[in-house]
Design an enzyme around this catalytic site. Structure first.
Site, mmCIF file in Angstrom:
data_model
loop_
_atom_site.group_PDB
_atom_site.id
_atom_site.type_symbol
_atom_site.label_atom_id
_atom_site.label_comp_id
_atom_site.label_asym_id
_atom_site.label_seq_id
_atom_site.Cartn_x
_atom_site.Cartn_y
_atom_site.Cartn_z
ATOM 1 C CG HIS A 64 12.779 37.893 -30.182
ATOM 2 N ND1 HIS A 64 12.539 36.654 -30.634
ATOM 3 C CD2 HIS A 64 11.542 38.626 -30.739
ATOM 4 C CE1 HIS A 64 11.703 36.432 -31.602
ATOM 5 N NE2 HIS A 64 11.155 37.920 -31.740
ATOM 6 C CG ASP A 90 13.309 33.652 -28.163
ATOM 7 O OD1 ASP A 90 13.388 34.922 -28.058
ATOM 8 O OD2 ASP A 90 12.097 33.321 -27.441
ATOM 9 C CG ASP A 99 9.462 36.294 -35.148
ATOM 10 O OD1 ASP A 99 10.089 37.151 -34.648
ATOM 11 O OD2 ASP A 99 8.287 35.935 -34.920
ATOM 12 C CD GLU A 140 9.039 38.397 -28.429
ATOM 13 O OE1 GLU A 140 8.363 39.180 -28.486
ATOM 14 O OE2 GLU A 140 9.193 37.227 -28.972
ATOM 15 C CD GLU A 141 8.548 34.173 -30.779
ATOM 16 O OE1 GLU A 141 7.557 34.326 -30.421
ATOM 17 O OE2 GLU A 141 9.091 34.627 -31.702
ATOM 18 C CG ASP A 190 9.674 40.950 -32.722
ATOM 19 O OD1 ASP A 190 9.945 40.181 -33.825
ATOM 20 O OD2 ASP A 190 9.396 40.371 -31.755
ATOM 21 C CG HIS A 201 5.275 32.697 -34.873
ATOM 22 N ND1 HIS A 201 4.551 32.951 -33.709
ATOM 23 C CD2 HIS A 201 6.443 33.200 -34.797
ATOM 24 C CE1 HIS A 201 5.335 33.717 -32.947
ATOM 25 N NE2 HIS A 201 6.474 34.023 -33.781
#
Ligand SMILES: [Zn+2]
Length: 371
Positions: free
Chosen positions: A76, A78, A106, A139-140, A163, A344
Site C-alpha cells: 500500500h 499510504d 509500513d 489501505e489504512e 506488509d 503506527h
C-alpha cells in the site's frame, strides 16, 4: 545481488514523500516514474475519485524473461497519520523518523524492496516470470482502496502482499474476517435535578449493553472490542443520545456472525428494557482467508527464504490486509513480514539489515517463480 546503498536511498526517498490516506498523489507519481524506468507499463484506476482521494490504485506489469505463471506483488502507498513531512535518518543501523511523524516503513519497506528487487534482477540479467504489481491507496482506512481494485486485470494466480510485522521470513497464511458495528441509543431528556424520573438515559442504556457483551479475547481465533462511546452534554440534563462503535474479528467467519449477533442482542435488550431505542449499522470490512503451507505462494516464499538463508515461520494474524481482498477474489495471496518495528507509532523503525533481507527475499521469490 542487492545493492544495499541504492535500496536505502530508495527507501528513504519513499518515506520522505507525503502519503497519508487519500493523499497519495505524490507517491503514485513518483512510483509511476520509477516503475516506468524499470520497464513496467503502469496504469492508475479511478479509485481516487470514488473515495475522495488524490490518487487511485496503481496496476503495473513487467513482461517475463522466463516461462512460468505471472506473480503478483502488492503494497500500500499510504501510511497512518502523522505521515506528512517525514524526515528519515539513519541511527545505529536503523532508519528512523525524527520522532514527530511515523517513518512510513509500513509500507515503504515493501515498496522499496520491490523496486530494488526488480533493479537487481535487471542488473544481473536474472530471468523471472511476468511480474504484476498492485499498489493500493487508503489501505489504512480498512482496505478501502484495495476493495475498489479490479482484480480481473491480474493474470497472476499467486500473490504476495508485503506488509506484516515480524522478522523477514515469516509468512502469514491466515487472517480474520472483520465486521464493524455502530449504534445510536436514543432515550428521553429531562432535567436531571427536577425530574430525572421523566428521563431515559441513553448513556445508561449503552453502558448496560456493554456490560452484557463478551469482549476482547473471545477464543483463540476471535476478538471483539468497543472502540468508542460518545455522548456529550451538561450534567443537569438526562442524556437522550449516545453513540457506540465496536468491531468483531475471527479467523472463522461463522464466529464473527455469532459474536456480532450477540452484541446486537445486548444492545437491543438494553434499549428495550430502559424504554428507549437503538439503531444499529453493521459493516463487513473484509473476509477472512486461510491458505495451506503447500499453497503455491507459500511454497514459493518458503523456498526463496531457504535460498537466502532465512528461517521460515508460517503464522496467523489478527489483522486484515489487502491479501484478504485478493484471496476472496481467487488470487491466492500470502503476506510477507517486512522486519519493520513499532509501526503506527512515531517510534517506527526498520534495521538496514532487515530491509536488505526483505529485498533479497522478494528478488529470490521473483527469480524462483521462473524455475
Ligand atoms: Zn501496512
Amino acid at each position: 545481488m542487492i545493492d544495499r546503498e541504492r535500496l536505502v536511498r530508495t527507501f528513504m526517498e519513499i518515506c520522505s514523500i507525503d502519503s497519508e490516506p487519500r493523499g497519495e498523489r505524490g507517491m503514485a507519481d513518483r512510483l509511476t516514474r520509477i516503475l516506468t524506468s524499470l520497464g513496467f507499463t503502469v496504469r492508475e484506476d479511478d479509485t481516487g475519485e470514488k473515495i475522495g482521494g488524490s490518487a487511485g490504485n496503481l496496476f503495473a506489469r513487467l513482461e517475463g524473461s522466463a516461462p512460468g505463471e505471472a506473480l503478483m506483488f502488492s503494497c500500500h502507498m499510504d501510511r497512518v497519520v502523522p505521515g506528512v513531512g517525514v524526515r528519515p535518518r539513519i541511527e545505529g543501523g536503523y532508519v528512523v523518523s525524527d520522532g514527530s511523524t511515523v517513518l512510513g516503513a509500513d509500507d515503504g519497506a515493501g515498496l522499496a524492496a520491490i523496486v530494488e528487487a526488480i533493479a537487481a534482477l535487471a542488473d544481473s540479467a536474472t530471468p523471472h516470470p511476468a511480474i504484476e504489481l498492485v499498489l493500493t491507496v487508503a489501505e489504512e482506512l480498512a482496505l478501502v482502496g484495495g476493495s475498489h481494485f479490479d482484480t480481473g486485470l491480474l493474470t497472476a494466480r499467486a500473490g504476495f502482499v508485503i506488509d506484516a510485522a515480524g522478522p523477514v521470513g515469516e509468512i502469514v497464511l491466515r487472517a480474520p474476517r472483520q465486521v464493524k458495528f455502530s449504534a445510536t441509543f436514543r432515550g428521553r431528556s429531562a432535567h436531571a435535578g427536577f425530574a430525572p424520573e421523566e428521563g431515559v438515559s441513553a448513556i445508561q442504556m449503552a453502558a448496560a449493553a456493554i456490560c452484557r457483551m463478551q469482549l476482547l479475547r473471545i477464543d483463540a481465533e476471535t476478538t471483539a472490542n468497543i472502540g468508542s462511546i460518545s455522548a456529550v452534554g451538561p450534567t443537569n440534563i438526562v442524556p437522550d443520545r449516545c453513540e457506540l462503535c465496536g468491531e468483531v474479528r475471527s479467523l472463522d467467519p461463522a464466529k464473527v456472525h455469532a459474536q456480532v449477533e450477540e452484541c446486537v442482542r445486548a444492545m437491543e435488550s438494553a434499549a428495550a428494557e430502559a424504554g428507549g431505542t437503538v439503531d444499529i449499522t453493521t459493516t463487513d470490512c473484509y473476509p477472512s482467508y486461510s491458505l495451506g503451507e503447500d499453497s503455491p505462494p507459500a511454497r514459493l516464499a518458503a523456498a526463496a527464504a531457504g535460498r537466502i538463508g532465512v528461517p521460515v515461520r508460517f503464522k496467523s494474524t489478527g489483522g486484515g490486509s489487502d491479501a484478504n481482498i485478493f484471496n476472496s477474489r481467487g488470487v491466492e495471496t500470502v503476506v510477507l513480514s517486512c522486519g519493520y518495528e513499532k509501526v503506527h507509532t512515531t517510534a517506527e523503525r526498520i534495521s538496514i539489515e532487515q530491509l536488505g533481507l526483505l529485498a533479497e527475499w522478494v528478488a529470490a521469490i521473483m527469480a524462483g517463480g521462473g524455475e
